[in-house]
Design an enzyme around this catalytic site. Structure first.
Site, short mmCIF file in Angstrom:
data_model
loop_
_atom_site.label_atom_id
_atom_site.label_comp_id
_atom_site.label_asym_id
_atom_site.label_seq_id
_atom_site.Cartn_x
_atom_site.Cartn_y
_atom_site.Cartn_z
CG LEU A 1 -7.46 -1.13 7.91
CD1 LEU A 1 -7.75 -0.65 9.32
CD2 LEU A 1 -7.37 -2.63 7.87
CG HIS A 2 -7.91 5.81 7.33
ND1 HIS A 2 -7.46 6.65 8.32
CD2 HIS A 2 -9.26 5.72 7.51
CE1 HIS A 2 -8.48 7.07 9.04
NE2 HIS A 2 -9.59 6.52 8.57
#
Length: 89
Positions: free
Chosen positions: A14-15
């Site tokens: 999750l960037h």
């Protein structure tokens, strides 16, 4: 209020890009949306909050929805997570 547990599937986790897409998707709905990771609960409509999760591939995440369109919000958000944020899995 409904809950659903999903797992981060894409390699990068999750960037920034998926965090922004999550917030954009969540903002379409009236329902409140929270993401819970290891007891830490953040507002899923806050880009700063979502980015602080820093969830890696394989991390289980709980999604919480509460409001008039919670079912549709959950359906679309779960689909996005299941697709690995439309990135390489």
């Amino acid at each position: 209020m409904i809950h659903r547990t999903v797992t981060i599937k894409n390699r990068a986790g999750l960037h920034t890009r998926p965090a922004a897409a999550i917030v954009k998707l969540a903002s379409k709905f009236q329902s409140e949306f929270y993401i819970i990771k290891e007891g830490f609960r953040i507002n899923g409509k806050s880009i700063i909050g979502v980015m602080t999760l820093a969830a890696a591939q394989g991390t289980p995440i709980e999604l919480e929805f509460d409001g008039p369109d919670e079912e549709q919000a959950m359906k679309e958000m779960v689909e996005y997570f299941e697709k690995g944020f439309e990135e390489e899995i």
